[in-house]
Write a protein that holds these residues in place. Structure first.
Motif, PDB file in Angstrom:
ATOM      1  N   VAL A   1       0.838  15.821   8.044  1.00 56.84           N
ATOM      2  CA  VAL A   1       1.559  15.550   9.262  1.00 56.84           C
ATOM      3  C   VAL A   1       2.592  14.084   8.023  1.00 56.84           C
ATOM      4  CG1 VAL A   1       1.602  13.566  10.917  1.00 56.84           C
ATOM      5  CG2 VAL A   1       0.022  15.148  10.013  1.00 56.84           C
ATOM      6  N   LYS A   2       4.178  14.014   8.540  1.00 56.05           N
ATOM      7  CA  LYS A   2       4.897  13.816   8.034  1.00 56.05           C
ATOM      8  C   LYS A   2       4.451  12.550   8.655  1.00 56.05           C
ATOM      9  CE  LYS A   2       8.518  16.774   8.250  1.00 56.05           C
ATOM     10  NZ  LYS A   2       9.800  17.323   8.634  1.00 56.05           N
ATOM     11  N   LEU A   3       4.234  11.163   7.415  1.00 56.86           N
ATOM     12  CA  LEU A   3       4.261  10.429   7.345  1.00 56.86           C
ATOM     13  C   LEU A   3       5.328   9.339   8.656  1.00 56.86           C
ATOM     14  CD1 LEU A   3       3.457   6.814   6.719  1.00 56.86           C
ATOM     15  CD2 LEU A   3       5.310   6.754   5.231  1.00 56.86           C
TER      16      LEU A   3
ATOM     17  N   ALA B   1       0.812  -0.792  -0.057  1.00 58.84           N
ATOM     18  CA  ALA B   1       0.614   0.161  -0.180  1.00 58.84           C
ATOM     19  C   ALA B   1       0.388   0.894   0.415  1.00 58.84           C
ATOM     20  CB  ALA B   1      -0.609  -0.480   1.380  1.00 58.84           C
ATOM     21  N   PRO B   2       1.019   1.454  -0.718  1.00 58.41           N
ATOM     22  CA  PRO B   2       2.184   3.165  -1.059  1.00 58.41           C
ATOM     23  C   PRO B   2       1.495   4.149   0.051  1.00 58.41           C
ATOM     24  CG  PRO B   2       1.758   1.819  -3.461  1.00 58.41           C
ATOM     25  CD  PRO B   2       1.098   1.226  -2.315  1.00 58.41           C
ATOM     26  N   GLN B   3       2.385   4.890   0.341  1.00 60.06           N
ATOM     27  CA  GLN B   3       2.096   5.982   0.919  1.00 60.06           C
ATOM     28  C   GLN B   3       2.453   7.070   0.841  1.00 60.06           C
ATOM     29  OE1 GLN B   3      -0.192   6.063   3.753  1.00 60.06           O
ATOM     30  NE2 GLN B   3      -1.227   3.719   3.142  1.00 60.06           N
ATOM     31  N   ASN B   4       2.213   8.416   0.857  1.00 60.55           N
ATOM     32  CA  ASN B   4       2.490   9.721   0.399  1.00 60.55           C
ATOM     33  C   ASN B   4       3.167  10.170   2.014  1.00 60.55           C
ATOM     34  OD1 ASN B   4       1.497  10.298  -1.638  1.00 60.55           O
ATOM     35  ND2 ASN B   4      -0.557  11.320  -0.870  1.00 60.55           N
TER      36      ASN B   4
ATOM     37  N   ALA C   1       5.963   7.097  13.916  1.00 60.69           N
ATOM     38  CA  ALA C   1       6.585   6.613  15.171  1.00 60.69           C
ATOM     39  C   ALA C   1       5.677   6.983  16.539  1.00 60.69           C
ATOM     40  CB  ALA C   1       7.564   8.368  15.411  1.00 60.69           C
ATOM     41  N   TYR C   2       5.082   7.851  16.181  1.00 62.32           N
ATOM     42  CA  TYR C   2       3.624   7.604  17.307  1.00 62.32           C
ATOM     43  C   TYR C   2       3.155   6.209  17.650  1.00 62.32           C
ATOM     44  CZ  TYR C   2      -0.829   8.833  19.456  1.00 62.32           C
ATOM     45  OH  TYR C   2      -2.178   8.850  20.434  1.00 62.32           O
TER      46      TYR C   2
END
Length: 182
Positions: free
Chosen positions: A121-123, A78-81, A128-129
């Motif tokens: 929000v950065k992936l 599943a590609p993510q930005n 990390a969260y």
């Protein structure tokens, strides 16, 4: 098989022997050297000199996919930005978008606001969260685990669990209040 670019795709294991042969080759290389092979991985085409070197991280992905397929598991890519909207972050975390907004407002996940209202929000920050949250969940499970004594009545065991949960809840509330005061 055709590749569908930038869309989620699930791959089912077809022939376990094909996967086992490639995985066996990889495992022999690792056993021979004692570590993973030197980072020189090639994909070859049908012609004699048709090949290209692939990076080590691509090799690691391939290795993980092959291990899963050998076990008869389907694999989803599943590609993510690398930058997500709050809704995409919510989907990844398995929570609602308002919950993500609360996490952003509380400073638990860093974000950028390029316009007036839209938050990005950065992936990496979301992942990390998620890792920190999972670790906290596992720790909470371990903290609430009680030694089971089969001579103890169910009522006594339930009472002990209730007490432990109450103490943990109080500790979490105190931590949350201290964090929000900062």
């Amino acid at each position: 098989m055709t590749v569908q670019p930038l869309e989620q795709q699930t791959y089912l294991p077809d022939d376990a022997n094909d996967v086992a042969e490639v995985l066996s080759f990889i495992n022999r290389l690792e056993a021979k050297t004692g570590t993973t092979p030197a980072p020189r991985y090639l994909i070859s085409g049908p012609g004699e000199h048709e090949q290209v070197e692939i990076p080590e991280h691509a090799y690691q992905i391939l290795h993980q996919v092959l291990q899963a397929m050998q076990r008869g598991k389907a694999v989803t890519v599943a590609p993510q930005n690398t930058v997500l909207t709050t809704q995409q972050a919510a989907d990844l975390l398995g929570v609602s978008r308002p919950t993500v907004v609360k996490l952003l407002d509380a400073g638990q996940i860093p974000y950028e606001t390029p316009g007036k209202r839209r938050r990005l929000v950065k992936l990496d920050d979301v992942l990390a969260y998620r890792a920190v949250r999972r670790e906290a969940q596992y720790q909470a499970l371990m903290d609430t685990a009680a030694d089971y004594d089969d001579t103890e009545s169910a009522e006594v065991m339930a009472s002990r669990l209730k007490k432990v949960r109450s103490e943990l809840g109080a500790a979490r509330r105190a931590t949350a209040q201290a964090t929000s005061a900062d």
